[in-house]
Design a protein around this motif. Sequence first.
Motif, PDB file in Angstrom:
ATOM      1  N   GLN A  44       0.707  -1.248  -0.093  1.00 23.40           N
ATOM      2  CA  GLN A  44       0.035   0.095   0.140  1.00 23.40           C
ATOM      3  C   GLN A  44       0.970   1.133   0.099  1.00 23.40           C
ATOM      4  OE1 GLN A  44      -2.466  -0.664   3.537  1.00 23.40           O
ATOM      5  NE2 GLN A  44      -3.969  -1.503   2.385  1.00 23.40           N
ATOM      6  N   ASP A  45       1.892   1.172   0.939  1.00 25.05           N
ATOM      7  CA  ASP A  45       2.797   2.265   0.793  1.00 25.05           C
ATOM      8  C   ASP A  45       3.530   2.658  -0.537  1.00 25.05           C
ATOM      9  OD1 ASP A  45       2.371   2.816   3.452  1.00 25.05           O
ATOM     10  OD2 ASP A  45       4.167   1.806   4.467  1.00 25.05           O
ATOM     11  N   GLN A  46       3.986   1.497  -1.219  1.00 22.12           N
ATOM     12  CA  GLN A  46       4.686   1.515  -2.664  1.00 22.12           C
ATOM     13  C   GLN A  46       3.601   2.315  -3.639  1.00 22.12           C
ATOM     14  OE1 GLN A  46       6.002  -2.057  -3.186  1.00 22.12           O
ATOM     15  NE2 GLN A  46       7.529  -2.117  -1.608  1.00 22.12           N
ATOM     16  N   LEU A  47       2.432   1.676  -3.637  1.00 18.41           N
ATOM     17  CA  LEU A  47       1.279   2.104  -4.471  1.00 18.41           C
ATOM     18  C   LEU A  47       0.947   3.517  -4.198  1.00 18.41           C
ATOM     19  CD1 LEU A  47      -0.709   1.695  -6.630  1.00 18.41           C
ATOM     20  CD2 LEU A  47      -2.263   1.146  -4.749  1.00 18.41           C
ATOM     21  N   ARG A  48       1.022   3.849  -2.871  1.00 19.43           N
ATOM     22  CA  ARG A  48       0.837   5.375  -2.673  1.00 19.43           C
ATOM     23  C   ARG A  48       1.753   6.151  -3.087  1.00 19.43           C
ATOM     24  NH1 ARG A  48       0.423   4.710   2.459  1.00 19.43           N
ATOM     25  NH2 ARG A  48      -1.775   4.220   2.595  1.00 19.43           N
ATOM     26  N   ALA A  49       3.046   5.988  -2.924  1.00 19.27           N
ATOM     27  CA  ALA A  49       4.269   6.615  -3.481  1.00 19.27           C
ATOM     28  C   ALA A  49       4.341   6.794  -5.102  1.00 19.27           C
ATOM     29  CB  ALA A  49       5.570   6.056  -2.783  1.00 19.27           C
ATOM     30  N   LYS A  50       3.747   5.668  -5.493  1.00 22.36           N
ATOM     31  CA  LYS A  50       3.773   5.675  -6.943  1.00 22.36           C
ATOM     32  C   LYS A  50       2.782   6.757  -7.496  1.00 22.36           C
ATOM     33  CE  LYS A  50       3.132   2.394 -10.791  1.00 22.36           C
ATOM     34  NZ  LYS A  50       2.862   1.200 -11.457  1.00 22.36           N
ATOM     35  N   ASN A  51       1.556   6.537  -7.084  1.00 23.88           N
ATOM     36  CA  ASN A  51       0.584   7.136  -7.573  1.00 23.88           C
ATOM     37  C   ASN A  51       0.840   8.793  -7.261  1.00 23.88           C
ATOM     38  OD1 ASN A  51      -1.031   5.169  -8.277  1.00 23.88           O
ATOM     39  ND2 ASN A  51      -2.253   5.001  -6.380  1.00 23.88           N
ATOM     40  N   LYS A  52       1.320   9.092  -6.300  1.00 29.70           N
ATOM     41  CA  LYS A  52       1.661  10.600  -5.749  1.00 29.70           C
ATOM     42  C   LYS A  52       3.045  11.050  -6.895  1.00 29.70           C
ATOM     43  CE  LYS A  52       1.966  11.946  -1.589  1.00 29.70           C
ATOM     44  NZ  LYS A  52       2.291  12.049  -0.089  1.00 29.70           N
ATOM     45  N   LEU A  53       3.823  10.186  -7.016  1.00 35.57           N
ATOM     46  CA  LEU A  53       4.796  10.637  -8.231  1.00 35.57           C
ATOM     47  C   LEU A  53       4.197  10.687  -9.820  1.00 35.57           C
ATOM     48  CD1 LEU A  53       8.000   8.388  -7.570  1.00 35.57           C
ATOM     49  CD2 LEU A  53       7.809  10.959  -7.253  1.00 35.57           C
ATOM     50  N   ILE A  54       3.362   9.982 -10.069  1.00 36.21           N
ATOM     51  CA  ILE A  54       2.429  10.068 -11.101  1.00 36.21           C
ATOM     52  C   ILE A  54       1.582  11.424 -11.169  1.00 36.21           C
ATOM     53  CG2 ILE A  54       0.612   9.219 -12.695  1.00 36.21           C
ATOM     54  CD1 ILE A  54       1.582   6.327 -11.542  1.00 36.21           C
ATOM     55  N   ILE A  55       0.957  11.596 -10.177  1.00 33.66           N
ATOM     56  CA  ILE A  55       0.024  12.734 -10.089  1.00 33.66           C
ATOM     57  C   ILE A  55       1.123  14.073  -9.945  1.00 33.66           C
ATOM     58  CG2 ILE A  55      -1.410  14.080  -8.390  1.00 33.66           C
ATOM     59  CD1 ILE A  55      -2.353  11.291  -7.457  1.00 33.66           C
ATOM     60  N   LEU A  56       1.899  14.221  -9.391  1.00 29.46           N
ATOM     61  CA  LEU A  56       3.101  15.394  -9.347  1.00 29.46           C
ATOM     62  C   LEU A  56       3.611  15.612 -10.789  1.00 29.46           C
ATOM     63  CD1 LEU A  56       5.083  15.244  -5.912  1.00 29.46           C
ATOM     64  CD2 LEU A  56       3.165  16.703  -6.632  1.00 29.46           C
ATOM     65  N   ASP A  57       3.971  14.674 -11.114  1.00 22.77           N
ATOM     66  CA  ASP A  57       4.498  14.725 -12.728  1.00 22.77           C
ATOM     67  C   ASP A  57       3.643  15.334 -13.416  1.00 22.77           C
ATOM     68  OD1 ASP A  57       6.922  13.652 -12.193  1.00 22.77           O
ATOM     69  OD2 ASP A  57       6.655  11.614 -12.822  1.00 22.77           O
ATOM     70  N   ALA A  58       2.391  14.794 -13.522  1.00 21.74           N
ATOM     71  CA  ALA A  58       1.208  15.374 -14.431  1.00 21.74           C
ATOM     72  C   ALA A  58       0.893  16.722 -14.099  1.00 21.74           C
ATOM     73  CB  ALA A  58      -0.254  14.396 -14.226  1.00 21.74           C
ATOM     74  N   ALA A  59       0.805  17.113 -12.696  1.00 24.13           N
ATOM     75  CA  ALA A  59       0.625  18.632 -12.185  1.00 24.13           C
ATOM     76  C   ALA A  59       1.521  19.390 -12.615  1.00 24.13           C
ATOM     77  CB  ALA A  59       0.354  18.544 -10.774  1.00 24.13           C
ATOM     78  N   ARG A  60       2.948  19.113 -12.583  1.00 23.71           N
ATOM     79  CA  ARG A  60       3.997  19.917 -13.029  1.00 23.71           C
ATOM     80  C   ARG A  60       4.026  20.107 -14.565  1.00 23.71           C
ATOM     81  NH1 ARG A  60       7.492  16.538 -11.373  1.00 23.71           N
ATOM     82  NH2 ARG A  60       7.887  17.479  -9.424  1.00 23.71           N
ATOM     83  N   THR A  61       3.557  19.259 -15.208  1.00 21.49           N
ATOM     84  CA  THR A  61       3.545  19.296 -16.858  1.00 21.49           C
ATOM     85  C   THR A  61       2.246  20.464 -17.049  1.00 21.49           C
ATOM     86  OG1 THR A  61       4.386  17.185 -17.418  1.00 21.49           O
ATOM     87  CG2 THR A  61       3.070  18.482 -18.862  1.00 21.49           C
ATOM     88  N   GLU A  62       1.145  20.301 -16.217  1.00 19.59           N
ATOM     89  CA  GLU A  62      -0.120  21.342 -16.435  1.00 19.59           C
ATOM     90  C   GLU A  62       0.263  22.534 -16.106  1.00 19.59           C
ATOM     91  OE1 GLU A  62      -2.972  20.882 -17.800  1.00 19.59           O
ATOM     92  OE2 GLU A  62      -2.542  18.799 -18.725  1.00 19.59           O
ATOM     93  N   PHE A  63       0.962  22.623 -14.951  1.00 22.85           N
ATOM     94  CA  PHE A  63       0.989  24.006 -14.409  1.00 22.85           C
ATOM     95  C   PHE A  63       2.125  24.819 -15.243  1.00 22.85           C
ATOM     96  CE2 PHE A  63       0.092  22.231  -9.982  1.00 22.85           C
ATOM     97  CZ  PHE A  63      -0.860  23.109  -9.906  1.00 22.85           C
ATOM     98  N   VAL A  64       3.028  24.045 -15.936  1.00 28.56           N
ATOM     99  CA  VAL A  64       3.937  24.648 -17.071  1.00 28.56           C
ATOM    100  C   VAL A  64       3.272  25.106 -18.065  1.00 28.56           C
ATOM    101  CG1 VAL A  64       5.826  24.145 -18.730  1.00 28.56           C
ATOM    102  CG2 VAL A  64       6.150  23.483 -16.120  1.00 28.56           C
ATOM    103  N   LEU A  65       2.373  24.181 -18.883  1.00 26.22           N
ATOM    104  CA  LEU A  65       1.619  24.713 -19.966  1.00 26.22           C
ATOM    105  C   LEU A  65       0.620  25.591 -19.653  1.00 26.22           C
ATOM    106  CD1 LEU A  65       0.986  20.885 -21.262  1.00 26.22           C
ATOM    107  CD2 LEU A  65       2.760  22.643 -22.248  1.00 26.22           C
ATOM    108  N   ASN A  66      -0.195  25.578 -18.711  1.00 25.55           N
ATOM    109  CA  ASN A  66      -1.215  26.411 -18.302  1.00 25.55           C
ATOM    110  C   ASN A  66      -1.132  27.421 -17.259  1.00 25.55           C
ATOM    111  OD1 ASN A  66      -2.927  25.010 -20.463  1.00 25.55           O
ATOM    112  ND2 ASN A  66      -2.859  23.324 -19.107  1.00 25.55           N
ATOM    113  N   GLY A  67      -0.003  27.399 -16.437  1.00 21.98           N
ATOM    114  CA  GLY A  67       0.104  28.305 -15.320  1.00 21.98           C
ATOM    115  C   GLY A  67      -0.806  27.767 -14.111  1.00 21.98           C
TER     116      GLY A  67
END
Length: 220
Positions: free
Chosen positions: A16-39
């Motif tokens: 569960q800890d590994q899944l949580r860490a993996k999901n958070k990384l995926i979300i942060l990567d997606a968020a980083r891209t969206e914030f770069v593209l759209n502010g």
Amino acid sequence: MKLSDLMSEQKKSNKQDQLRAKNKLIILDAARTEFVLNGYKGASVQQISQRSGLPKANVLYYYKNKEALYHAVLESTLEMWDEGIGDILYEDGPAIAIEKFIASKVRMSFTAPEASKIYALEIIQGAQHLKEFARSYLRQWVREKASIFQRWIDEGQMDDIDPTQLIFLIWSSTQHYADFETQILTVLNQAEFEEKDEKAVTRFLTNMVLKGCGIAQHEH
């Protein structure tokens, strides 16, 4: 509870800890891209959810709203940025310290350009979420590192230049390859940067800065 049951529970918890860490990384990567593209204003939790491939409910489970996501992205960016600026040590001497400083900053620009872009956008927009960081940590860091350069100047190890302006110059020249990545690749007629580009940029900037400071290049 039996030992086997305890081990089973522990194994389940670890997964569960590994899944949580993996999901958070995926979300942060997606968020980083969206914030770069759209502010910050243009990005949305829905867009971040779609880019991450995870349901919106999952995104909100880990980060309660867009602001929490943005702060998490900034925090991870600052941690990465901090690792790239902390290498100026008096005992290294000016040549090695500047070489290491430039190399680490160039490496970050080539390997994590979106992190630099997020930081640049935040500063350009007035650093609303980073005011305390800029006032306290960043200001103190520059003062401390400038004082190290000044010691080397006073000892005659480098020319009498403005240490603070030198730090600004290294920041701007190295981060340029991340923040203006599209422009540079267009001019060079390349689809993406290659490993040899990072090495060439590091070598060029190091040579220019050391010469500009009157420092003989360190022999490896």
